[in-house]
Design a protein around this motif. Structure first.
Motif: not given
Length: 62
Positions: A18-20, A36-43, A46-52
């Motif tokens: 599901e969407p973040m 100093g990173e960019e975050v993709p808008a469509d994570l 699960a992807e958001a958790s890993q990136l966090i």
């Protein structure tokens, strides 16, 4: 001894595709600015958790 709060791999989450969530998006924004990173808008959640986790390690917040 059993861990009272075992962590489940985000890849195994039932709702991981599901969407973040709003809180994830907000916290990612904070971490990304610090790193100093960019975050993709469509994570996904699960992807958001890993990136966090990755950004926490990179910024020393983890």
């Amino acid at each position: 001894m059993t861990n009272p709060n075992p962590e489940k791999d985000p890849a195994d989450w039932v709702t991981g595709d599901e969407p973040m969530t709003g809180p994830q998006e907000s916290y990612l924004g904070t971490l990304a600015r610090e790193a100093g990173e960019e975050v993709p808008a469509d994570l996904t959640k699960a992807e958001a958790s890993q990136l966090i986790e990755d950004l926490q390690e990179e910024t020393g917040r983890g």
